[in-house]
Design an enzyme around this catalytic site. Structure first.
Site, mmCIF file in Angstrom:
data_model
loop_
_atom_site.group_PDB
_atom_site.id
_atom_site.type_symbol
_atom_site.label_atom_id
_atom_site.label_comp_id
_atom_site.label_asym_id
_atom_site.label_seq_id
_atom_site.Cartn_x
_atom_site.Cartn_y
_atom_site.Cartn_z
ATOM 1 N N GLU A 1 7.598 38.282 11.936
ATOM 2 C CA GLU A 1 8.823 37.533 12.229
ATOM 3 C C GLU A 1 8.684 36.047 12.010
ATOM 4 O O GLU A 1 9.560 35.410 11.431
ATOM 5 C CB GLU A 1 9.272 37.760 13.681
ATOM 6 C CG GLU A 1 10.093 38.995 13.910
ATOM 7 C CD GLU A 1 9.232 40.222 13.994
ATOM 8 O OE1 GLU A 1 8.005 40.073 14.007
ATOM 9 O OE2 GLU A 1 9.786 41.318 14.056
ATOM 10 N N HIS B 1 12.917 45.431 25.044
ATOM 11 C CA HIS B 1 14.016 45.587 24.092
ATOM 12 C C HIS B 1 15.345 45.198 24.703
ATOM 13 O O HIS B 1 16.379 45.446 24.113
ATOM 14 C CB HIS B 1 14.104 47.049 23.614
ATOM 15 C CG HIS B 1 13.097 47.383 22.575
ATOM 16 N ND1 HIS B 1 11.814 47.756 22.871
ATOM 17 C CD2 HIS B 1 13.181 47.401 21.228
ATOM 18 C CE1 HIS B 1 11.152 47.981 21.756
ATOM 19 N NE2 HIS B 1 11.950 47.773 20.744
#
Lengths: 432, 450
Positions: free
Chosen positions: B186, B255
């Site tokens: 990322e 998440h």
């Protein structure tokens, strides 16, 4: 006969390759014969005894370096790698870098610039060797030790000095400072304070080059990006992630490691499990080359090949330049940990002295010509200081101007107007 | 607003839409193959949480779209075709094309003033119906067609079509370089997007889950936010960073993060949150066209909302809030998924005789203080309902901003309902009480209006 101005410590001879000492697929790799002594030798190993080559079978492109050198030898005069003009150009660039950095130190201690200032003394061969081969549209990404990269890329000394003094005439209007040199005109994409964070940006610039060629169909777009960073960065995740992506997509980028053996006070050997950084290139599928970074001609030869590879679309290269910084990490660093003997050894290999010796010994230039260059550079640097001194400091109105490219990003105020339409905004006193 | 339910299977912690439809009342065919499948329906959650005592919307038409094609054919529209894009303000007025009253009427309907006008709007008006993720996809595709410099980067955006199908079909259409499948890095691919933006491209970087962008914080804060400034304005960074965040259905703590609260302090970026297919498409397009770096927050549970949106080109202003339901008694400020909890609570409140004004702030940074301020000046009471944590969330900043600017107009202290300062638990019962539920909203309004 080529007179190599390399050190007593390191051999200029390429390590002899015995095809049988590597894997069986290596028959296509050919290296220069061990007997020829040529400048721009690329095989430099610090481990003495082992006879292993550390390139993977995939890095056949290292062949080309030796080939290029061989071709060069046959074309031009037997021993010279540069013409007189090139030699003087390189000399001037390195002297500019050195003189500028020395002046920075003076100015810092006189209180004209503040903060963290990281000087490049001793590493000029890397900057000059690589950047002087680039075109204006090629991009350079650097770290906080970026003054000389900016100068080599063509940013005027005045703009860099003003930036260091924090004046509006600086290349970043005084908003960046020592560690954030940017130039749109010269495609210098920074100047980054955190190590490693420039490498993805460089990868992105290389991606744009590939995109322009393949998606936008600008067929002649062959811009190359150089990413400069140090040995400490090579233990950082972003380094490895970008090696992977660059090799995966064959991006036109060259990763240049300026291994000066020290990350502030942390010796490279204490921080790295395998200190041979060039080995990490083949692990990702690109050639890894180690070169003597105190020798501008050697760096230049390697750079030519690496940049050529990238321009031809053959993908990235990892070049490890063994170099040394003569001063501390920054002007605030007392530099107590480094062994004075080590410093003396490297000082003897000063790249500027070495190039001077080479030019004179090969009758490429006379002492007088080099002195003229040095004087000229002194004047350039003095002029830069004067210019910076006389330039205005940024006024308050500059505070809010460049936060957003589109200042609507400051939003809508309680009165229904965009904040950037508030007259106080242009005065820099608006509450945003 | 019409809701669609889908059955999702969790595989390797990525959501994969199951081909099997399900009904609201449970599965008629027991097609739940794995123990992790669950229903993605905020309305279902509300029913389970609050109980059927809450008033149901007057026209609950749920349709099941398992095999529905992504793009319904565009019908011809009576307003002149090829209309240049119109900037739609939240109150329905259109800035350009002032003569185009037809467009005004349609567009103001699409921004639902009352949730149950969905039935009326879907009957025979022009426009086309689609789901929120399809709206995002449509916006993205239109921008990519319009400008060849727009490209997409992210994990599984290409061949896989995006883990929430927001980029479905794009790689086939535009190629693998323009819709780039990145390795799992990322920080580096976000940085790569920034470098590409500096050198002329307009990348849209997807975080597969917003939480993953924590790994990209270095690049987002230092480079995305600051490079325009530290370069003295030389380099612009027209990047869009988008992805789903928020608390889903038992996805676990990592998440279920709300990154808007972490990113809000970064100078130089704009943050917007979409909540309906209409504003999802509009914000996506506006973000791509903006010269500023924009972070677009989507919500994992809202991807299957269905709405009818206009056929013609439109964008939603990045800095504006959206008036969802005008009212008189109290201003409720919300965004993203909590909008639906608020509207659910609004029905109860209306039955009890209250008249809440609901504003979807949409622009998380900067705040639209004009719309918010006008509302505060009218109602004198503010309730903020958000999904961020109590500490340092968007609600905290909004409370400060309102107090600073409109303190004189307040009759009561600002109330802020946020999620608990708790890592989102996996257990459904616990997860339910970490986020704000409609019953709490009703109680809060009653308290405020005393």
């Amino acid at each position: 006969m080529a007179t190599a101005f390399s050190t007593a410590k390191f051999s200029t001879q390429p390590f002899p390759l015995n095809p049988t000492s590597t894997t069986s697929h290596d028959s296509s790799i050919v290296f220069a014969r061990p007997t020829s002594q040529f400048l721009g030798s690329t095989r430099k190993f610090r481990l003495t005894s082992s006879s292993k080559f550390n390139l993977s079978r995939r890095s056949k492109t290292v062949v080309a370096v030796s080939d290029v050198v061989k071709q060069k030898k046959s074309k031009s005069s037997p021993s010279l790698l540069i013409t007189k003009e090139e030699g003087l150009d390189l000399y001037e660039d390195m002297v500019l870098g050195r003189a500028f950095e020395d002046m920075c130190a003076q100015m810092y201690y006189r209180g004209k610039m503040f903060g963290f200032v990281h000087l490049y003394n001793g590493q000029e061969a890397v900057s000059t060797g690589f950047i002087k081969l680039l075109k204006q549209q090629d991009s350079v990404v650097s770290t906080y030790r970026d003054h000389v990269h900016a100068l080599s890329k063509g940013v005027p000394a005045r703009a860099v000095m003003s930036e260091l003094f924090g004046k509006t005439t600086g290349c970043c209007r005084g908003q960046g400072g020592s560690m954030h040199m940017f130039s749109r005109e010269h495609n210098l994409l920074g100047g980054f304070a955190f190590i490693g964070e420039g490498i993805p940006v460089a990868t992105g610039a290389a991606f744009t080059s590939k995109y322009k060629r393949e998606v936008l169909k600008e067929a002649d777009c062959d811009h190359v990006t150089l990413a400069f960073f140090g040995d400490g960065t090579c233990n950082n995740g972003q380094f490895f992630e970008c090696l992977n992506m660059a090799a995966l997509w064959k991006l036109p980028i060259v990763f240049v490691v300026e291994n000066n053996l020290w990350a502030i006070g942390m010796s490279h050997l204490r921080a790295t499990s395998d200190p041979h950084i060039y080995k990490k290139g083949p692990a990702f599928g690109m050639p890894g080359i180690h070169v003597d970074g105190m020798d501008v001609l050697k760096v230049r030869e390697v750079a030519k090949e690496a940049i050529g590879r990238a321009r031809r679309g053959e993908g990235p290269t990892l070049v490890e330049c063994e170099t040394y910084r003569f001063r501390g990490h920054s002007l605030a660093d007392p530099d107590e940990l480094r062994d004075p003997a080590e410093k003396a050894r490297y000082a003897a290999r000063d790249p500027i002295t070495a190039l001077k010796k080479y030019l004179i010994e090969n009758s490429l230039a006379s002492e007088a010509e080099l002195k003229t260059i040095e004087k000229k550079i002194d004047e350039v640097v003095e002029d830069a200081v004067e210019f910076a001194d006389e330039s205005p400091v940024p006024s308050r109105s500059q505070l809010l101007e460049n936060v957003f490219a589109d200042p609507k990003g400051f939003g809508i105020g309680p009165d229904g107007r965009y904040r950037c339409e508030d007259p106080k905004f242009t005065e820099g006193t608006a509450h945003v | 607003m019409v809701l669609v339910l889908r059955n999702y299977k969790l595989r390797n912690s990525r959501l994969v839409p199951s081909p099997f439809p399900t009904t609201l009342t449970g599965c008629s065919k027991p097609q739940i193959l794995r123990p992790f499948s669950f229903q993605l329906s905020p309305m279902a959650a509300i029913f389970q949480g609050v109980g059927a005592a809450a008033a149901l919307p007057s026209s609950p038409s749920y349709s099941f779209d398992s095999n529905k094609s992504v793009f319904s054919p565009r019908r011809s529209f009576s307003v002149r075709k090829g209309a240049s894009f119109a900037v739609v303000r939240s109150d329905g007025t259109v800035n350009l094309n002032p003569k185009d009253r037809r467009a005004q009427l349609l567009i103001s309907n699409a921004v639902a003033t009352k949730a149950d006008s969905a039935a009326a709007s879907s009957s025979s008006k022009p426009g086309h119906e689609l789901l929120l993720f399809e709206a995002l996809l449509e916006g993205l595709e239109e921008e990519m067609e319009r400008d060849p410099h727009v490209c997409v980067m992210g994990e599984d955006v290409g061949h896989y079509g995006g883990s929430y199908k927001v980029t479905k079909g794009l790689a086939k259409k535009f190629g693998d370089l323009r819709v780039l499948d990145t390795p799992i890095a990322e920080n580096s691919f976000t940085g790569m997007g920034i470098g590409a933006a500096m050198t002329g491209l307009r990348p849209v970087v997807e975080g597969m889950n917003m939480g993953f962008l924590l790994l990209a914080f270095n690049q987002i804060s230092n480079n995305c936010g600051m490079l325009h400034y530290t370069s003295g304005g030389q380099f612009t960074i027209p990047i869009v960073i988008r992805g789903p965040g928020g608390v889903g259905r038992q996805l676990g703590a990592e998440h279920s993060q709300r990154l808007e609260s972490y990113f809000q302090s970064i100078p130089g970026i704009q943050m917007v949150a979409c909540s309906t297919p209409y504003n999802a498409k509009g914000l996506m397009k506006a973000a791509i066209r903006s010269e500023n770096p924009v972070i677009l927050f989507e919500h994992v549970l809202l991807y299957n909302l269905k709405e009818r949106i206009p056929d013609e080109d439109y964008i939603c202003n990045l800095e504006e809030a959206e008036m969802v339901r005008p009212g008189e008694h109290v201003t409720i400020l919300t965004y993203s998924r909590m909008r639906y909890h608020v509207m659910q609570a609004a029905k109860t409140l209306v039955n009890k005789g209250y008249d809440p004004e609901v504003i979807d702030i949409r622009s998380l940074k900067p705040f639209d203080l004009f719309t918010i301020g006008n509302s505060v000046k009218k109602t004198h009471r503010v309730l903020i309902v958000e999904e961020c944590m109590r500490t340092g969330g968007i609600g905290a900043s909004l409370t400060a901003a309102i107090t600073e600017n409109f303190n004189d107009y307040l009759d009561a202290p600002i109330m802020c309902l946020s999620s608990q300062d708790v890592p989102t638990p996996y257990a459904g019962t616990l997860e339910e009480v970490t986020v704000v539920q409609p019953a709490q909203i009703v109680t809060a309004v009653e308290q405020l209006c005393q």
